[in-house]
Each structure stands twice: as structure tokens, then as C-alpha cells.
Scaffold this motif. Structure first.
Motif, mmCIF file in Angstrom:
data_model
loop_
_atom_site.group_PDB
_atom_site.id
_atom_site.type_symbol
_atom_site.label_atom_id
_atom_site.label_comp_id
_atom_site.label_asym_id
_atom_site.label_seq_id
_atom_site.Cartn_x
_atom_site.Cartn_y
_atom_site.Cartn_z
ATOM 1 N N THR A 133 1.302 -1.355 -0.130
ATOM 2 C CA THR A 133 -0.029 0.285 0.680
ATOM 3 C C THR A 133 0.460 1.191 0.466
ATOM 4 O OG1 THR A 133 -0.342 -0.464 2.600
ATOM 5 C CG2 THR A 133 -2.018 -0.736 0.581
ATOM 6 N N MET A 134 2.000 1.238 -0.073
ATOM 7 C CA MET A 134 2.788 2.674 0.161
ATOM 8 C C MET A 134 3.050 2.548 -1.482
ATOM 9 S SD MET A 134 5.556 4.579 0.604
ATOM 10 C CE MET A 134 6.613 4.922 -0.042
ATOM 11 N N PRO A 135 2.664 4.303 -1.831
ATOM 12 C CA PRO A 135 2.715 5.089 -3.029
ATOM 13 C C PRO A 135 4.008 4.435 -3.951
ATOM 14 C CG PRO A 135 2.086 5.895 -1.884
ATOM 15 C CD PRO A 135 1.723 5.087 -1.140
ATOM 16 N N ALA A 136 4.240 4.493 -5.032
ATOM 17 C CA ALA A 136 5.216 5.079 -5.671
ATOM 18 C C ALA A 136 6.602 6.611 -5.075
ATOM 19 C CB ALA A 136 5.582 4.571 -6.683
ATOM 20 N N LYS A 137 7.273 6.550 -4.152
ATOM 21 C CA LYS A 137 7.401 7.933 -4.830
ATOM 22 C C LYS A 137 6.824 8.745 -3.387
ATOM 23 C CE LYS A 137 10.862 8.283 -8.074
ATOM 24 N NZ LYS A 137 11.165 9.507 -9.131
ATOM 25 N N GLY A 138 5.882 7.474 -2.878
ATOM 26 C CA GLY A 138 5.149 8.758 -1.874
ATOM 27 C C GLY A 138 3.894 9.663 -2.348
ATOM 28 N N GLY A 139 3.611 8.895 -3.723
ATOM 29 C CA GLY A 139 2.358 9.300 -4.504
ATOM 30 C C GLY A 139 3.103 10.427 -5.033
ATOM 31 N N ASN A 140 4.658 10.727 -5.219
ATOM 32 C CA ASN A 140 4.871 12.143 -6.178
ATOM 33 C C ASN A 140 5.818 11.664 -7.263
ATOM 34 O OD1 ASN A 140 5.478 14.422 -6.911
ATOM 35 N ND2 ASN A 140 6.463 15.933 -4.712
ATOM 36 N N PRO A 141 5.695 11.314 -8.194
ATOM 37 C CA PRO A 141 6.121 11.237 -9.241
ATOM 38 C C PRO A 141 7.246 12.671 -9.896
ATOM 39 C CG PRO A 141 4.064 11.942 -10.089
ATOM 40 C CD PRO A 141 3.737 11.886 -8.539
ATOM 41 N N SER A 142 6.897 13.339 -9.000
ATOM 42 C CA SER A 142 8.480 14.562 -9.618
ATOM 43 C C SER A 142 9.606 14.452 -8.530
ATOM 44 C CB SER A 142 7.436 15.764 -9.290
ATOM 45 O OG SER A 142 7.609 16.556 -7.833
ATOM 46 N N LEU A 143 9.534 14.021 -7.683
ATOM 47 C CA LEU A 143 10.712 13.687 -6.739
ATOM 48 C C LEU A 143 11.758 12.651 -7.677
ATOM 49 C CD1 LEU A 143 8.820 12.847 -2.717
ATOM 50 C CD2 LEU A 143 10.096 15.300 -4.131
ATOM 51 N N SER A 144 13.121 12.872 -7.586
ATOM 52 C CA SER A 144 14.197 11.706 -8.595
ATOM 53 C C SER A 144 14.552 11.352 -7.593
ATOM 54 C CB SER A 144 14.969 13.010 -8.807
ATOM 55 O OG SER A 144 15.994 13.451 -7.333
ATOM 56 N N ASP A 145 14.687 10.340 -7.980
ATOM 57 C CA ASP A 145 14.925 8.510 -6.874
ATOM 58 C C ASP A 145 16.081 9.669 -6.157
ATOM 59 O OD1 ASP A 145 13.922 6.970 -9.126
ATOM 60 O OD2 ASP A 145 15.558 6.411 -9.829
ATOM 61 N N GLU A 146 16.868 10.353 -6.088
ATOM 62 C CA GLU A 146 17.840 10.759 -5.387
ATOM 63 C C GLU A 146 17.634 11.466 -3.962
ATOM 64 O OE1 GLU A 146 18.201 11.641 -8.781
ATOM 65 O OE2 GLU A 146 20.079 9.785 -8.825
ATOM 66 N N GLU A 147 16.277 12.113 -4.348
ATOM 67 C CA GLU A 147 15.525 12.575 -3.245
ATOM 68 C C GLU A 147 14.614 11.862 -2.395
ATOM 69 O OE1 GLU A 147 14.813 17.537 -5.089
ATOM 70 O OE2 GLU A 147 13.217 15.735 -5.854
ATOM 71 N N VAL A 148 13.995 11.262 -3.400
ATOM 72 C CA VAL A 148 13.408 9.670 -2.343
ATOM 73 C C VAL A 148 14.443 8.861 -1.395
ATOM 74 C CG1 VAL A 148 11.873 7.596 -2.590
ATOM 75 C CG2 VAL A 148 11.667 9.409 -3.859
ATOM 76 N N ALA A 149 15.530 8.630 -2.149
ATOM 77 C CA ALA A 149 16.668 8.046 -1.607
ATOM 78 C C ALA A 149 16.873 8.910 -0.285
ATOM 79 C CB ALA A 149 17.784 7.521 -2.456
ATOM 80 N N ALA A 150 16.802 10.025 -0.290
ATOM 81 C CA ALA A 150 17.666 10.904 0.488
ATOM 82 C C ALA A 150 16.137 10.919 2.158
ATOM 83 C CB ALA A 150 17.928 12.481 0.993
ATOM 84 N N ALA A 151 15.201 10.783 2.093
ATOM 85 C CA ALA A 151 14.168 11.235 2.568
ATOM 86 C C ALA A 151 14.214 9.293 3.225
ATOM 87 C CB ALA A 151 12.991 10.882 1.890
ATOM 88 N N VAL A 152 14.319 8.727 2.629
ATOM 89 C CA VAL A 152 14.482 6.993 3.185
ATOM 90 C C VAL A 152 16.084 7.309 4.085
ATOM 91 C CG1 VAL A 152 15.101 4.801 2.664
ATOM 92 C CG2 VAL A 152 13.741 5.945 1.179
ATOM 93 N N ILE A 153 16.640 7.538 4.179
ATOM 94 C CA ILE A 153 18.265 7.669 4.876
ATOM 95 C C ILE A 153 17.761 8.347 6.564
ATOM 96 C CG2 ILE A 153 20.605 8.632 5.219
ATOM 97 C CD1 ILE A 153 20.812 7.650 1.952
ATOM 98 N N TRP A 154 17.201 9.647 6.034
ATOM 99 C CA TRP A 154 16.475 10.200 6.847
ATOM 100 C C TRP A 154 16.022 9.514 7.914
ATOM 101 C CZ3 TRP A 154 11.849 12.903 8.936
ATOM 102 C CH2 TRP A 154 12.334 13.307 10.427
#
Ligand code: HEC
Length: 163
Positions: A133-154
Motif C-alpha cells: 500500500t506504499m505508493p511509488a515515491k510516496g505518490g509524488n512522481p516529480s521527486l527524483s530517485d535521489e530525493e526519495v533516497a535522501a528521505a528514506v535515509i533520513w
């Protein structure tokens, strides 16, 4: 006959004012979005679409529309560097702050330990592509992979991890 005509006229005028202010609001949004960094043009298209859909759906006032546009464009740090915390607060916290839909809650070590044990790569991949049930990129496709990775790490490091 003339009474009916003037009634019809005032209806048409009212509709005109409503449609007119809607168009005006859209022009303001487009102008505000265009005045920002040109290299993000493709992102802007996506965001505009999202804003328009939200406006169409939600029937919000012009003030609220502009706020939606601002919120969705501001996703990295002030200096242009990627801030995992900022990205997560804006895009992920709406579920992960309170554990909505059974998402692992930020800061809840018990809920994160097994997930973190999968390793950074797996966690980041799952956040980028979505999992159950977790949407890809939290449902915001305008985020880059790097931005998602930074959020995950945080998020993981806030929750007992050391990625
Ligand atoms: C709409 C709610 C929602 C939003 C927004 C959201 N998530 Fe999630 N997330 C979930 C749910 C639900 C799960 C649990 C999925 C499962 O394991 O079944 C989850 C799980 C995860 C996991 C664990 C994946 C794993 O392999 O166990 C990570 C990492 C994650 N989210 C990162 C993010 C990031 C980064 C963002 C923001 C860019 C984000 N999420 C935004 C709902 C959300």
C-alpha cells in the motif's frame, strides 16, 4: 419578457464572474510557476497538472490554490541541495508521521528494525517503486530517485537506523 431577459442576464453575469475568477486564478498559478527556475520545466508540467486536478476536484478558493502550488514546488533545501528531512516532512510525513495505513512511523524503532535490516538499497528501491500500500515515491512522481533516497535515509536514521 423584459423581466425574464434581465433575470437571464444576471444569471449569465454571475456565471461569467465565477468562470472569470477561476480563469484568473489559473493564470496566476501558471505565472507563479513559470517564474521559477527554467531547468525544472518538465517537473512543473507535472505539478501544474496535479494542481489543476486538485483545483478541479476540491473546489477550493484561489488563495488555497496558490498555496498548493507553492507547497508542491518547494521540495529541496534552500541552497538547492537535497535535504532528506525536508523532503520527508513534505512528501512522506503525511503517512509516516502518524503511521497512517500501517506505514512504519518515523522514530518508531520497533516498526523499522526489520525493514532497515533489508538494507539501504532494498528500502530505497521499495520507496521509489512502491510496495504493497506504499505508493511509488510516496505518490509524488516529480521527486527524483535521489530525493526519495535522501528521505528514506533520513526516516530510517530517525528510527534507529544508521544508513
Ligand atoms: C499514502 C501514504 C504514504 C506516503 C505518502 C508515503 N508512504 Fe512510505 N509507506 C506507506 C505504507 C502503508 C508502508 C508500508 C507498506 C508495507 O510494508 O506494506 C510504507 C513503507 C515505506 C518504507 C518501508 C519499505 C520496506 O521495504 O519495508 C519506506 C522506506 C517508505 N515507506 C518510504 C517512504 C518515503 C521516502 C516517502 C516519501 C517520499 C513515503 N514513504 C511516503 C505509506 C506511505
Amino acid at each position: 419578457m423584459s423581466k425574464e431577459n434581465s433575470h437571464l442576464r444576471s444569471v449569465i453575469e454571475t456565471v461569467g464572474v465565477v468562470v472569470g475568477s477561476f480563469i484568473f486564478a489559473m493564470v496566476v498559478i501558471v505565472a507563479a510557476t513559470k517564474s521559477q527556475a527554467p531547468e525544472e520545466a518538465s517537473t512543473k508540467v507535472v505539478e501544474n497538472t496535479v494542481v489543476e486536478e486538485k483545483v478541479a476536484e476540491a473546489d477550493v478558493t484561489p488563495v488555497a490554490e496558490v498555496k498548493v502550488a507553492e507547497a508542491s514546488t518547494e521540495k529541496s533545501g534552500d541552497s538547492g541541495t537535497i535535504s532528506g528531512e525536508k523532503i520527508a516532512q513534505k512528501n512522506c510525513a503525511l503517512c509516516h508521521a502518524a503511521g497512517i495505513m500501517n506505514s512504519p512511523k518515523i522514530g518508531d524503532k520497533d516498526q523499522w528494525t526489520a525493514r532497515i535490516a533489508q538494507g539501504k538499497e532494498m528500502l530505497v528501491n521499495n520507496a521509489i517503486n512502491g510496495i504493497r500500500t506504499m505508493p511509488a515515491k510516496g505518490g509524488n512522481p516529480s521527486l527524483s530517485d535521489e530525493e526519495v533516497a535522501a528521505a528514506v535515509i533520513w526516516m530510517a536514521n530517525e528510527s534507529g537506523g544508521n544508513l
